[in-house]
Motif scaffolding. Structure first.
Motif, mmCIF file in Angstrom:
data_model
loop_
_atom_site.group_PDB
_atom_site.id
_atom_site.type_symbol
_atom_site.label_atom_id
_atom_site.label_comp_id
_atom_site.label_asym_id
_atom_site.label_seq_id
_atom_site.Cartn_x
_atom_site.Cartn_y
_atom_site.Cartn_z
ATOM 1 N N ALA A 139 66.222 8.099 -7.669
ATOM 2 C CA ALA A 139 65.058 7.239 -7.895
ATOM 3 C C ALA A 139 64.267 7.106 -6.596
ATOM 4 C CB ALA A 139 65.515 5.858 -8.376
ATOM 5 N N GLY A 140 62.963 7.155 -6.712
ATOM 6 C CA GLY A 140 62.121 7.004 -5.532
ATOM 7 C C GLY A 140 61.920 8.275 -4.737
ATOM 8 N N ASP A 141 62.547 9.364 -5.140
ATOM 9 C CA ASP A 141 62.372 10.639 -4.447
ATOM 10 C C ASP A 141 60.917 11.083 -4.614
ATOM 11 O OD1 ASP A 141 62.356 13.345 -3.632
ATOM 12 O OD2 ASP A 141 64.464 13.580 -4.156
ATOM 13 N N PRO A 144 59.289 15.012 -6.866
ATOM 14 C CA PRO A 144 58.674 15.290 -8.176
ATOM 15 C C PRO A 144 57.167 15.041 -8.197
ATOM 16 C CG PRO A 144 60.741 14.118 -8.477
ATOM 17 C CD PRO A 144 60.438 14.093 -7.009
ATOM 18 N N GLU A 145 56.741 13.938 -7.587
ATOM 19 C CA GLU A 145 55.309 13.631 -7.597
ATOM 20 C C GLU A 145 54.531 14.606 -6.721
ATOM 21 O OE1 GLU A 145 54.392 11.720 -9.883
ATOM 22 O OE2 GLU A 145 56.486 11.193 -10.261
ATOM 23 N N LEU A 146 55.143 15.069 -5.632
ATOM 24 C CA LEU A 146 54.495 16.076 -4.796
ATOM 25 C C LEU A 146 54.243 17.345 -5.598
ATOM 26 C CD1 LEU A 146 53.592 17.314 -2.062
ATOM 27 C CD2 LEU A 146 55.985 17.964 -1.701
ATOM 28 N N LEU A 147 55.236 17.741 -6.376
ATOM 29 C CA LEU A 147 55.105 18.953 -7.187
ATOM 30 C C LEU A 147 54.008 18.801 -8.229
ATOM 31 C CD1 LEU A 147 58.918 19.659 -7.544
ATOM 32 C CD2 LEU A 147 57.280 21.089 -6.327
ATOM 33 N N VAL A 148 53.899 17.603 -8.806
ATOM 34 C CA VAL A 148 52.823 17.337 -9.777
ATOM 35 C C VAL A 148 51.470 17.453 -9.090
ATOM 36 C CG1 VAL A 148 51.763 15.564 -11.230
ATOM 37 C CG2 VAL A 148 54.240 15.910 -11.302
ATOM 38 N N GLU A 149 51.357 16.854 -7.895
ATOM 39 C CA GLU A 149 50.092 16.901 -7.149
ATOM 40 C C GLU A 149 49.704 18.332 -6.804
ATOM 41 O OE1 GLU A 149 50.353 14.445 -3.690
ATOM 42 O OE2 GLU A 149 50.938 12.666 -4.834
ATOM 43 N N LEU A 150 50.687 19.159 -6.467
ATOM 44 C CA LEU A 150 50.429 20.547 -6.093
ATOM 45 C C LEU A 150 50.162 21.429 -7.310
ATOM 46 C CD1 LEU A 150 53.169 21.041 -3.333
ATOM 47 C CD2 LEU A 150 50.699 20.817 -2.981
ATOM 48 N N GLY A 151 50.443 20.891 -8.502
ATOM 49 C CA GLY A 151 50.228 21.674 -9.713
ATOM 50 C C GLY A 151 51.251 22.782 -9.903
ATOM 51 N N ILE A 152 52.442 22.609 -9.349
ATOM 52 C CA ILE A 152 53.486 23.623 -9.464
ATOM 53 C C ILE A 152 54.338 23.308 -10.693
ATOM 54 C CG2 ILE A 152 55.518 24.658 -8.370
ATOM 55 C CD1 ILE A 152 54.318 23.936 -5.671
ATOM 56 N N PRO A 153 54.460 24.237 -11.647
ATOM 57 C CA PRO A 153 55.320 23.992 -12.816
ATOM 58 C C PRO A 153 56.727 23.602 -12.371
ATOM 59 C CG PRO A 153 54.035 25.988 -13.130
ATOM 60 C CD PRO A 153 53.813 25.561 -11.700
ATOM 61 N N THR A 154 57.258 22.542 -12.982
ATOM 62 C CA THR A 154 58.544 21.996 -12.548
ATOM 63 C C THR A 154 59.383 21.588 -13.749
ATOM 64 O OG1 THR A 154 57.523 21.123 -10.514
ATOM 65 C CG2 THR A 154 59.643 20.178 -11.172
ATOM 66 N N VAL A 155 60.680 21.856 -13.663
ATOM 67 C CA VAL A 155 61.648 21.344 -14.636
ATOM 68 C C VAL A 155 62.766 20.691 -13.838
ATOM 69 C CG1 VAL A 155 63.299 21.909 -16.464
ATOM 70 C CG2 VAL A 155 61.108 23.129 -16.347
ATOM 71 N N ILE A 156 63.191 19.511 -14.256
ATOM 72 C CA ILE A 156 64.241 18.818 -13.523
ATOM 73 C C ILE A 156 65.517 18.729 -14.352
ATOM 74 C CG2 ILE A 156 62.569 17.482 -12.194
ATOM 75 C CD1 ILE A 156 63.267 15.059 -13.849
ATOM 76 N N SER A 157 66.627 18.632 -13.647
ATOM 77 C CA SER A 157 67.928 18.451 -14.287
ATOM 78 C C SER A 157 68.325 16.998 -14.128
ATOM 79 C CB SER A 157 68.979 19.349 -13.624
ATOM 80 O OG SER A 157 70.259 19.058 -14.140
ATOM 81 N N ALA A 193 89.079 0.151 -15.324
ATOM 82 C CA ALA A 193 88.084 0.104 -14.245
ATOM 83 C C ALA A 193 87.199 1.346 -14.299
ATOM 84 C CB ALA A 193 88.791 0.022 -12.897
ATOM 85 N N THR A 194 86.089 1.296 -13.566
ATOM 86 C CA THR A 194 85.239 2.482 -13.454
ATOM 87 C C THR A 194 84.759 2.662 -12.030
ATOM 88 O OG1 THR A 194 83.343 3.672 -14.380
ATOM 89 C CG2 THR A 194 83.042 1.327 -14.015
ATOM 90 N N ILE A 195 84.630 3.928 -11.629
ATOM 91 C CA ILE A 195 84.024 4.294 -10.346
ATOM 92 C C ILE A 195 82.726 5.006 -10.671
ATOM 93 C CG2 ILE A 195 84.269 5.693 -8.255
ATOM 94 C CD1 ILE A 195 87.312 5.395 -8.568
ATOM 95 N N THR A 196 81.604 4.420 -10.268
ATOM 96 C CA THR A 196 80.296 4.977 -10.630
ATOM 97 C C THR A 196 79.780 5.912 -9.539
ATOM 98 O OG1 THR A 196 78.740 3.451 -9.559
ATOM 99 C CG2 THR A 196 79.833 2.680 -11.573
ATOM 100 N N GLY A 197 78.789 6.715 -9.921
ATOM 101 C CA GLY A 197 78.023 7.447 -8.928
ATOM 102 C C GLY A 197 76.963 6.533 -8.343
ATOM 103 N N PRO A 198 76.130 7.026 -7.426
ATOM 104 C CA PRO A 198 75.067 6.190 -6.838
ATOM 105 C C PRO A 198 74.099 5.726 -7.918
ATOM 106 C CG PRO A 198 74.774 8.513 -6.244
ATOM 107 C CD PRO A 198 76.103 8.405 -6.909
ATOM 108 N N LEU A 199 73.819 4.440 -7.936
ATOM 109 C CA LEU A 199 73.047 3.879 -9.048
ATOM 110 C C LEU A 199 71.540 4.104 -8.938
ATOM 111 C CD1 LEU A 199 75.084 0.630 -9.771
ATOM 112 C CD2 LEU A 199 75.256 2.907 -10.821
ATOM 113 N N ASP A 200 71.113 4.859 -7.890
ATOM 114 C CA ASP A 200 69.719 5.296 -7.872
ATOM 115 C C ASP A 200 69.574 6.646 -8.579
ATOM 116 O OD1 ASP A 200 71.005 6.847 -5.964
ATOM 117 O OD2 ASP A 200 69.345 6.773 -4.515
#
Length: 348
Positions: A139-141, A144-157, A193-200
């Protein structure tokens, strides 16, 4: 003919045009698959290409089409995590399989530090690739928005949120986690119990939600002392397991949000004298090679990671070629969600 033109070297486009009795532009249109050429002309050009042994200059073709014949697989994680986490190698394998029958070059880029991200942004600004596959987005990276601004086709996982606007491929993290917890409940475990990954990371939050939903559906209160946040690393899993044992020594099951964290939890449980699964049942997520080689072998939620990589690459190739397929969807880019399944082994 011996495969060489009158120049004595590699046949040229002009020589093909002369042999076919057409203009240079007509030859170029045939080679690039244009439909604005008659069948008779197309046949004449193709015969001349065969006779002369002409091989198109891919670099010139790419330049003419404003294409680089390259896509970037960008992983905004530190190098240490990339090499320690089997998830990434399986994604790379899937992407590579999808590109194997194409002329597309894959550029793998790690961008785990601010310096690496600045360098990547400069590289992408030069439009040196036709598209980007972005894996493990926090989150907050800004990428993705840079790629949108540059008009570069992008797919995220992995979606950044439930309202993801970019084309993405994900797995059903919430249901996968819920299935793991239901399995533990069915086995009679009472303090899970649970061990989570980073919540961002949205996927990590979904796995935590799945844990909570399964407990609530079974009428079990969710005790926040049984939730420990970690970072998808083995050492993070070990630290989180230590915290959980200190907070709730009577726990009898742990759902870890990755196999690598489960491996860390196992080390800490062993150090504390807890037997798996006799004293504490343990489940991971991913069903990576780590799960199969643990002692005892780890019950894990299997993600179709390689298939995710293949699907991402195919979606991107479609977008790069100008198509959008049938999955344009509404409210943003197309989204593909693949199903997970629990693989039960001796640890639970």
């Amino acid at each position: 003919m011996n495969g060489h033109g009158r120049s004595g070297g590699r046949p040229t486009l002009e020589e093909v045009a002369a042999r076919a009795g057409v203009g240079r532009g007509t030859v170029s249109r045939v080679i690039n698959g244009s439909s604005k050429v008659s069948e008779q002309t197309k046949a004449a050009v193709e015969a001349a290409v065969t006779e002369l042994g002409y091989v198109p200059n891919r670099a010139a073709r790419a330049l003419a089409a404003n294409r680089n014949d390259a896509i970037a697989l960008v992983i905004p994680e530190p190098e240490a995590r990339f090499f320690a986490e089997p998830y990434f190698s399986e994604v790379v394998r899937g992407v590579g399989a999808a590109l194997a029958e194409t002329d597309i070059q894959l550029v793998l880029t790690l961008a785990g530090s601010d310096r690496e991200r600045r360098r990547l942004a400069q590289y992408l600004s030069g439009h040196r690739v036709d598209g980007v596959l972005l894996v493990s987005v926090h989150a907050g990276d800004p990428l993705p928005e840079l790629l949108v601004e540059l008009g570069i086709p992008t797919v995220i996982s992995g979606r950044r949120s439930a309202a993801e606007t970019l084309p993405c491929v994900d797995s059903d993290n919430l249901e996968g986690a819920a299935e793991a917890v239901r399995h533990l409940l069915d086995r009679g475990r009472r303090t899970i119990a649970t061990i989570t990954g980073p919540l961002d990371v949205y996927g990590a939050r979904c796995r935590l939600d799945g844990y909570r939903h399964a407990l609530a559906a079974a009428g079990r209160p969710v005790d926040e002392r049984l939730v420990a946040v970690a970072d998808f690393t083995e050492e993070g899993g070990r630290r989180a397991m230590r915290e959980l044992l200190e907070r709730s020594p009577a726990l009898d099951a742990v759902f870890a949000s990755s196999d690598v964290m489960a491996a860390g939890a196992r080390l800490e449980l062993r150090a504390a004298g807890r037997r798996i699964p006799h004293d504490v049942a343990l489940i991971g997520f991913d069903d990576s090679v780590v799960a199969r080689h643990m002692d005892p072998p780890l019950t894990s939620v299997r993600q179709p990671i390689e298939e995710m990589g293949r699907t991402m690459a195919r979606m991107l190739l479609e977008r790069v070629s100008g198509g959008r397929g049938s999955a344009t969807g509404t409210g943003g880019g197309p989204s593909v969600v693949l199903q997970n399944r629990l693989v039960v082994r001796e640890s639970s």
